[in-house]
Design a protein around this motif. Structure first.
Motif, PDB file in Angstrom:
ATOM      1  N   VAL A 107       0.836  -1.207   0.000  1.00 16.55           N
ATOM      2  CA  VAL A 107       0.000   0.000   0.000  1.00 16.55           C
ATOM      3  C   VAL A 107       0.870   1.257   0.000  1.00 16.55           C
ATOM      4  N   ARG A 108       1.808   1.281   0.943  1.00 19.59           N
ATOM      5  CA  ARG A 108       2.631   2.475   1.113  1.00 19.59           C
ATOM      6  C   ARG A 108       3.573   2.698  -0.083  1.00 19.59           C
ATOM      7  N   ILE A 109       4.213   1.631  -0.510  1.00 18.43           N
ATOM      8  CA  ILE A 109       5.199   1.754  -1.592  1.00 18.43           C
ATOM      9  C   ILE A 109       4.516   2.161  -2.897  1.00 18.43           C
ATOM     10  N   ALA A 110       3.282   1.700  -3.068  1.00 14.91           N
ATOM     11  CA  ALA A 110       2.540   2.088  -4.272  1.00 14.91           C
ATOM     12  C   ALA A 110       2.268   3.581  -4.261  1.00 14.91           C
ATOM     13  N   GLY A 111       1.952   4.100  -3.060  1.00 16.84           N
ATOM     14  CA  GLY A 111       1.740   5.545  -2.918  1.00 16.84           C
ATOM     15  C   GLY A 111       3.014   6.317  -3.227  1.00 16.84           C
ATOM     16  N   GLU A 112       4.138   5.798  -2.715  1.00 12.70           N
ATOM     17  CA  GLU A 112       5.429   6.442  -2.957  1.00 12.70           C
ATOM     18  C   GLU A 112       5.743   6.490  -4.463  1.00 12.70           C
ATOM     19  N   ARG A 113       5.497   5.371  -5.099  1.00 13.72           N
ATOM     20  CA  ARG A 113       5.803   5.264  -6.531  1.00 13.72           C
ATOM     21  C   ARG A 113       4.929   6.245  -7.321  1.00 13.72           C
ATOM     22  N   ALA A 114       3.649   6.352  -6.947  1.00  9.76           N
ATOM     23  CA  ALA A 114       2.758   7.284  -7.650  1.00  9.76           C
ATOM     24  C   ALA A 114       3.241   8.715  -7.453  1.00  9.76           C
ATOM     25  N   ALA A 115       3.647   9.027  -6.219  1.00  6.89           N
ATOM     26  CA  ALA A 115       4.146  10.376  -5.936  1.00  6.89           C
ATOM     27  C   ALA A 115       5.398  10.658  -6.770  1.00  6.89           C
ATOM     28  N   TYR A 116       6.257   9.653  -6.858  1.00  7.44           N
ATOM     29  CA  TYR A 116       7.484   9.780  -7.661  1.00  7.44           C
ATOM     30  C   TYR A 116       7.127  10.108  -9.112  1.00  7.44           C
ATOM     31  N   LEU A 117       6.145   9.382  -9.654  1.00 15.86           N
ATOM     32  CA  LEU A 117       5.765   9.611 -11.051  1.00 15.86           C
ATOM     33  C   LEU A 117       5.090  10.979 -11.230  1.00 15.86           C
ATOM     34  N   MET A 118       4.332  11.419 -10.198  1.00 20.05           N
ATOM     35  CA  MET A 118       3.687  12.736 -10.315  1.00 20.05           C
ATOM     36  C   MET A 118       4.729  13.845 -10.289  1.00 20.05           C
ATOM     37  N   ALA A 119       5.789  13.616  -9.514  1.00 18.92           N
ATOM     38  CA  ALA A 119       6.876  14.592  -9.506  1.00 18.92           C
ATOM     39  C   ALA A 119       7.534  14.619 -10.888  1.00 18.92           C
ATOM     40  N   LYS A 120       7.713  13.448 -11.448  1.00 20.10           N
ATOM     41  CA  LYS A 120       8.444  13.349 -12.699  1.00 20.10           C
ATOM     42  C   LYS A 120       7.612  13.783 -13.908  1.00 20.10           C
ATOM     43  N   TYR A 121       6.348  13.410 -13.930  1.00 23.94           N
ATOM     44  CA  TYR A 121       5.558  13.623 -15.155  1.00 23.94           C
ATOM     45  C   TYR A 121       4.420  14.630 -15.006  1.00 23.94           C
ATOM     46  N   ALA A 122       4.234  15.184 -13.779  1.00 23.61           N
ATOM     47  CA  ALA A 122       3.214  16.221 -13.632  1.00 23.61           C
ATOM     48  C   ALA A 122       3.810  17.449 -12.968  1.00 23.61           C
ATOM     49  N   GLY A 123       5.131  17.465 -12.910  1.00 27.40           N
ATOM     50  CA  GLY A 123       5.831  18.621 -12.357  1.00 27.40           C
ATOM     51  C   GLY A 123       5.547  18.858 -10.893  1.00 27.40           C
ATOM     52  N   GLY A 124       5.064  17.863 -10.168  1.00 26.15           N
ATOM     53  CA  GLY A 124       4.629  18.057  -8.788  1.00 26.15           C
ATOM     54  C   GLY A 124       5.769  18.093  -7.791  1.00 26.15           C
ATOM     55  N   LYS A 125       5.453  18.623  -6.628  1.00 25.55           N
ATOM     56  CA  LYS A 125       6.403  18.658  -5.521  1.00 25.55           C
ATOM     57  C   LYS A 125       5.785  17.808  -4.415  1.00 25.55           C
ATOM     58  N   VAL A 126       6.449  16.737  -4.062  1.00 27.14           N
ATOM     59  CA  VAL A 126       5.887  15.804  -3.102  1.00 27.14           C
ATOM     60  C   VAL A 126       6.279  16.225  -1.697  1.00 27.14           C
ATOM     61  N   LEU A 127       5.273  16.408  -0.842  1.00 26.77           N
ATOM     62  CA  LEU A 127       5.575  16.815   0.525  1.00 26.77           C
ATOM     63  C   LEU A 127       6.103  15.639   1.317  1.00 26.77           C
ATOM     64  N   GLU A 128       6.825  15.992   2.371  1.00 27.75           N
ATOM     65  CA  GLU A 128       7.487  14.974   3.183  1.00 27.75           C
ATOM     66  C   GLU A 128       6.458  14.089   3.898  1.00 27.75           C
ATOM     67  N   GLY A 129       6.688  12.804   3.866  1.00 25.22           N
ATOM     68  CA  GLY A 129       5.869  11.884   4.650  1.00 25.22           C
ATOM     69  C   GLY A 129       4.429  11.796   4.189  1.00 25.22           C
ATOM     70  N   ALA A 130       3.584  11.407   5.131  1.00 27.62           N
ATOM     71  CA  ALA A 130       2.179  11.227   4.795  1.00 27.62           C
ATOM     72  C   ALA A 130       1.362  11.385   6.060  1.00 27.62           C
ATOM     73  N   ALA A 131       0.073  11.718   5.863  1.00 27.12           N
ATOM     74  CA  ALA A 131      -0.858  11.668   6.985  1.00 27.12           C
ATOM     75  C   ALA A 131      -1.482  10.290   6.922  1.00 27.12           C
ATOM     76  N   GLU A 132      -1.464   9.602   8.059  1.00 25.63           N
ATOM     77  CA  GLU A 132      -1.952   8.230   7.946  1.00 25.63           C
ATOM     78  C   GLU A 132      -2.517   7.680   9.237  1.00 25.63           C
ATOM     79  N   VAL A 133      -3.330   6.635   9.083  1.00 29.98           N
ATOM     80  CA  VAL A 133      -3.793   5.830  10.203  1.00 29.98           C
ATOM     81  C   VAL A 133      -3.426   4.394   9.857  1.00 29.98           C
ATOM     82  N   ASP A 134      -2.716   3.736  10.746  1.00 30.01           N
ATOM     83  CA  ASP A 134      -2.268   2.373  10.446  1.00 30.01           C
ATOM     84  C   ASP A 134      -2.569   1.471  11.626  1.00 30.01           C
ATOM     85  N   THR A 135      -3.593   0.670  11.501  1.00 31.39           N
ATOM     86  CA  THR A 135      -3.892  -0.327  12.534  1.00 31.39           C
ATOM     87  C   THR A 135      -3.817  -1.727  11.943  1.00 31.39           C
TER      88      THR A 135
END
Ligand SMILES: [Zn+2]
Lengths: 804, 345
Positions: free
Chosen positions: A378-406
């Motif tokens: 779940v988490r790594i998929a999010g990271e990978r998507a953020a990486y691609l958005m930085a690369k192909y949508a000119g985005g700036k990925v903020l540090e970390g994530a807001a999350e709930v993990d139980t």
């Protein structure tokens, strides 16, 4: 799952293994490859062209005259009907001599007087389905990015020089609903390494958790929710390679952000959702069950009414997505979006299933949640998507994530002995071979003597018990390599039960008597179910029938058999004899299983004898069918126990119907179909029976004993009687046999006359009586004495007298 | 006198030879040999002869009689034979005319296939087990490792009557019931044919009602290799000795490992054609080793016992075997269809 052969090579080296070889190997080791599509099959000669000039065709409003540079010495003139063709575009040009799908050859042509040297193509013309073509190009030609090189192979640029494997996945192998999952499978088959995708992000001084807070109320439904924030994105088309990969997998490209979430769905099997952060209307994500009756408009612009079975993502108050199923129109990414909230979550499969079913919204995403995603991805998929958005949508990925993990992730640890593997498979494997198989699967495995302990990776949620390990060994060792043996140990005698044996005899007998076996449906309509029922009970109704015609279980076979007669009669087969054996269903109340009773029914119609050139033609009648039954009862040894009693049965001729009794209980009927029913069904005279096959097959028969063949001659006396018309022959016969016992052995009707020579209300009926004694020759006087007794009994009991 | 007798003999024999009917012959007999005939007459004149001549003449007269009588008898046999021949000739019939038709029906093709499969497995020591068509959810699903909410229940959308009662979607519940009846003991070797029902719209390849035939073997030492061997025997007997079989891994909730069996395509000999969708193989049945959960639920110790199961569709087999192109034919019962399966192979 559609797997692009080219794309798969991002994760695994396929050198020396062609797409079709790969398909064969995958099929043999466990996942059926249902087909391999060669995307550019039947297409050649399509290049990238540059539209230098465009003007309207002088003689046609809807045509354009274009001058196109196709990388040849001179630009060529092409007439194009697409509404969106324009100067400066890079387009796909089928040049003169090119071939397009459907064996369509491009030739030099003149269109309304203007020369055309080729064709500018839409994606559909290149063999792609309209539903995967980007919306803006559905109605026209496809336009390449400006950097496409003129004269190069347009199909290669569109990634059509590829082959797509269609995997038929069984529910246990949802791990292969992702390119990485397939890569692991292929790695195990080929014994090669898996290369993981790039996910590294530039550090940022802003924290995602400062932008949004995540609260999960329904933790069972959603044990893990990760929200990442990507700022400064610029919505645009995604890179061509990504669009073409999505299209090869059957997904329509939209824009870079949406395409990236879909790309990750395919790459990791993890569905993601992108919200427009600024449209959320709060800095909070609250995950909860919906309220009963709560309204929510999904991004397909349909307003939906939710129930407390459904899980929603909200902005703290309003729903913004139906979890795992579809986002909301209110927070959808648009052309103006600049900040994206990216959701990567683990939703409970059954919760998603309920919602997608209730709202008829089955999607690639919901299907993956339903089958269970890999909690560790779940988490790594999010990271990978953020990486691609930085690369192909000119985005700036903020540090970390807001999350709930139980979410607690416990990989399955299973041990098995080598002996068990070999015992179940019938093989003689060595431990080293078994270990090697798990190594190839990249399962952690440790060997301790004869026991191997395997830790299954979380992507393989289907591995839980010893037998699952046996299956992994079997399929990678190869079923071809498993020997062929037959079960050993205590042998069992194979046989049919007495009932099954007799049932076969009944079928053979009826077929020998001229009847064809029919098989009809058990489900019928409410009004047909009750017709001709031997036992009247309420018909059993399906909770959700597909049609009224097939809504209840039958109580009798006959209505369907009459349908068969009707069907055939309407097709020039109006002399017909059919039978069926099968269950009827008698209700026992709502909570109990019904009684299922096996019945046998037959219908005969039209001519029974038809020896045309000898002029022998005889239509069916009651006695033809009765004779068949009598023969059957004789075969089953129950003749003596059966009686026929004149009776009334709904739907049958009131004067030509008998109930069939076995040991005094009604087990069925025989008769003519009522003339009004015959008329309704457009049938000729049709005779039928239906009876309980179960009753006649379960009737005990006596053991066979030889009876000595008579050594002394019998004496036959014929009598012609005048009897009342309503006195049935069976009754007379019984009087005769009773009065004549024991010397009288047989009494057979041999003539019947009911014509107008008889007195009103009378008929003439003649019997042939056979007297015999097994021990001696009878004298005339002895016979006469008994015969007199018979005659007086007849007169006394039925008023029948000798015909004068 | 002697001459007269010789004369009479020659005359009579000539007449006999010329006679053309039995009546004529009889007339000749009466005329020459009767009491009023010429020979008797000649003999009457014997009184005039001497005592020496009389017996000589008497003997001669008898010789002549005898000769005529023999000739008549021979001629009579000839004439009688000729009469018989003539009668036979007049009785000649056209043997190519059709005979008096005997009405004979035949098995429905599905019964034909099912009985063929039953007999094949009976020969390998199996019994035929049957069970209810209306089943409890428990036997149809739960006892087969398909608990409520299991995604594979979607694979076989069912006709429910109540929440707990439905039309069986396969004949596997018969296996569950049989195992339960055996109370945790082996061996079991059964084959279960019967009607099953699924929520499908009737079309050329789907039918809401169809047949299934499943097999189950449970014992203390049952191996995957036994399944493979059993299926091979079945496939070769059913489809021909030259067929190859292939097992492919698959998934069914009630078996683990699960396989599907293909047989090599008869139409193309395995090279690929339309019938086998270019693969050279045709899928025939699903099978596998009985899932330990299924054994345990039926009261078996899965450490001690194991088993294999397989299942196939008689419609599919009949379609492949006879080249039938539409499953609806089986349930329409058109006699022009039914009567094509009369021949016993
Ligand atoms: Zn073939």
């Amino acid at each position: 799952m559609f797997v692009s052969y080219k794309w798969l090579q991002d994760y695994i080296d396929l050198t020396g293994v062609s797409a079709s070889e790969l398909a064969e190997k995958i099929t043999k080791s466990g996942i059926e490859v249902e087909g391999v599509e060669i995307l550019n099959e039947g297409i050649k000669g399509v290049v990238v062209g540059h539209v230098l000039e465009r003007e309207q065709h002088p003689n046609a409003d809807k045509l354009n005259k274009c001058l196109v540079d196709i990388g040849a010495e001179e630009p060529v003139q092409i007439i194009c009907g697409a509404p969106n063709v324009d100067k400066g575009q890079k387009v796909a040009v089928a040049t003169v001599g090119a071939k397009l799908p459907g064996n369509f050859k491009i030739k030099k042509a003149k269109l309304r007087g203007e020369e055309s040297n080729g064709m500018i193509c839409s994606l559909q013309e290149l063999g792609m389905e309209g539903k995967i073509v980007p919306k803006e190009y559905v109605e026209g030609i496809f336009v390449f990015p400006a950097d496409a090189e003129v004269g190069t192979n347009a199909l290669a640029l569109l990634n059509r020089d590829d082959e797509v494997l269609e995997l038929g996945l069984t529910p246990n192998r949802s791990d292969c609903l992702s390119m990485l999952g397939v890569a692991y499978e292929v790695a195990a088959i080929l014994g090669r390494e898996v290369k993981l995708p790039e996910t590294s992000l530039e550090p940022s001084n802003e924290k995602a958790s400062d932008y949004v807070k995540v609260v999960v109320e329904a933790r069972e439904d959603n044990p893990l929710y990760v929200a990442k924030i990507i700022k400064n994105v610029k919505i645009a088309p995604s890179p061509l390679w990504m669009q073409t990969r999505l299209m090869s997998a059957g997904i329509r490209p939209h824009n870079n952000v949406v395409d990236i979430t879909n790309y990750i769905l395919l790459e990791y099997g993890q569905p993601l959702h992108a919200f427009d952060y600024d449209r959320l209307g709060s800095k909070e994500i609250l995950v909860r069950r919906a309220q009963d009756g709560e309204k929510f408009t999904t991004l397909d612009d349909v307003e939906r009414t939710l129930t407390s079975d459904h899980l929603v993502i909200t902005n703290g108050t309003e729903p913004v997505a139906l979890a795992g199923v579809m986002g909301g129109a209110n927070s959808e990414v648009t052309e103006d979006t600049t900040t994206v909230l990216l959701e990567a979550a683990y939703f409970n499969g059954q919760t998603v299933r309920k919602a997608s079913k209730d709202h008829g919204l089955r999607s690639e995403a919901s299907a993956r949640f339903e089958k269970g995603v890999d909690p560790n991805r779940v988490r790594i998929a999010g990271e990978r998507a953020a990486y691609l958005m930085a690369k192909y949508a000119g985005g700036k990925v903020l540090e970390g994530a807001a999350e709930v993990d139980t979410l607690t992730v416990e990989p399955a640890v299973v041990s098995i002995t080598l002996e068990k593997i070999n015992r179940v498979l019938g093989t003689e494997l060595e431990m080293s071979q078994v270990k090697e198989i798990f190594d190839r699967l990249q399962f952690e495995a440790s060997v301790d003597g004869n026991t191997i302990t395997v830790t299954a990776p979380t992507r393989r949620g289907d591995i839980r018990i010893e037998e699952d390990l046996v299956e992994e060994v079997a399929r990678l060792f190869g079923y071809d390599n498993i020997p062929m043996t037959l079960p050993v140990g205590s042998s069992t005698p194979g046989k049919l039960s007495a009932y099954q044996k007799k049932r076969r005899i009944v079928r053979q007998y009826l077929e020998g008597a001229g009847l064809y076996q029919a098989v009809t449906y058990s489900l019928t309509s409410e009004d047909k179910a009750a017709q001709y029922a031997l036992e009247k009970r309420e018909a059993i109704r399906l909770a959700m029938p597909m049609s009224e015609d097939r809504s209840v279980l039958r109580l009798s076979i006959l209505p369907q058999l009459l349908e068969v007669v009707k069907y055939n009669s309407a097709r020039q087969n109006d002399s017909l004899a059919v039978y069926e054996t099968g269950n009827v269903f008698l209700a026992n109340g709502a909570d109990a299983l019904p009684d299922e009773k096996e019945h046998m029914a037959a219908a005969i119609t039209g001519l029974w004898t038809n020896h045309s050139w000898q002029g022998e033609k005889k239509p069916v009648d009651f006695f033809v069918l009765k004779g068949i039954l009598e023969g059957l009862f004789a075969k089953l040894g129950i003749t003596e126990k059966v009686d026929y009693v004149q009776a009334q049965v709904d739907g049958l001729h009131p004067g030509r119907t008998a109930e069939i009794k076995l040991n005094g209980s009604v087990i069925g009927f025989i008769g003519q179909v009522h003339p009004s029913v015959q008329k309704d069904l457009d049938l000729k005279d049709t005779y039928v029976f239906e009876l309980s096959l179960k009753a006649i097959l379960e009737e005990e028969t006596e053991d066979l004993h030889y009876v000595a063949i008579p050594r002394f001659p019998s004496i036959t006396r014929d009598i012609a009687l005048v009897a009342n018309k309503e006195t049935v022959s069976g009754a007379l016969k019984n009087i005769i046999l009773e009065a004549g016992a024991p010397l009288l052995k047989e009494a057979q009707v041999f003539d019947l006359y009911e014509g107008d020579k008889m007195e009103e209300g009378k008929k003439s009926i003649a019997f042939s009586l056979k007297y015999a004694d097994p021990e001696r020759t009878l004298t005339d006087e002895e016979v006469t004495k008994v015969h007199e007794k018979v005659l007086s009994a007849l007169e006394e009991k039925s008023g029948a007298v000798l015909r004068g | 006198m002697q001459e007269r007798l010789k004369e009479l003999q020659a005359e009579a024999i000539q007449k006999v030879e010329q006679s053309a009917s039995l009546k004529e012959l009889n007339d000749i007999r009466v005329a020459y040999l009767g009491k009023k005939g010429p020979i008797t007459e000649v003999l009457r004149g014997m009184g005039k002869l001497s005592a020496e001549e009389r017996p000589v003449m008497g003997a001669l007269a008898n010789e002549v009689r005898e000769a005529i009588a023999v000739k008549i008898e021979a001629k009579q046999a000839d004439l009688e034979e000729a009469a018989v021949q003539a009668k036979l000739a007049s009785e000649t019939i056209d043997v190519t005319l059709p005979g008096r038709p005997v009405k004979v029906g035949n098995h429905h093709p599905l019964t034909k296939i099912i009985e063929e499969i039953e007999d094949l497995f009976i020969g390998m020591g199996y019994e035929v087990a049957e069970g209810p068509e209306v089943e409890q959810d428990y036997y149809n699903f739960e006892a087969l490792n398909l608990p409520k909410g299991h995604p594979a229940r979607d694979m076989q959308d069912s006709f429910y009557i109540t929440e707990e009662i439905l039309l069986r979607t396969h004949t596997s519940p018969v296996q569950a019931r049989t195992m339960e009846k055996h109370e945790g003991k082996g061996p079991i070797k059964i084959i279960c044919p019967g009607k099953v029902y699924r929520r499908d719209n009737d079309d050329a390849t789907h039918s809401h009602q169809f047949m299934q035939i499943e097999g189950l073997v449970v014992g203390e030492n049952i191996r995957m290799s036994d399944l493979k061997g059993t299926l091979e025997v079945f496939a070769k007997k059913m489809f021909g000795e030259d067929r190859e079989i292939r097992l492919r891994p698959s998934f069914f909730p009630f078996t683990e490992p699960s396989v599907e069996m293909d047989i090599s395509c008869k139409m193309c000999g395995g090279h690929g054609c339309n019938v086998c969708k270019q693969t050279g193989w045709i899928e025939i049945l699903g099978a596998g080793m009985v899932h330990p959960n299924v054994l345990e639920m039926a009261g078996y110790d899965s450490k001690k016992y194991n088993g294999f199961a397989f299942g196939m569709g008689p419609e599919r087999i009949a379609m492949l075997k006879y080249g039938i192109d539409d499953i609806r034919h089986f349930y329409t019962n058109d006699v022009r269809f039914l009567k094509q399966f009369a021949v016993e192979e």
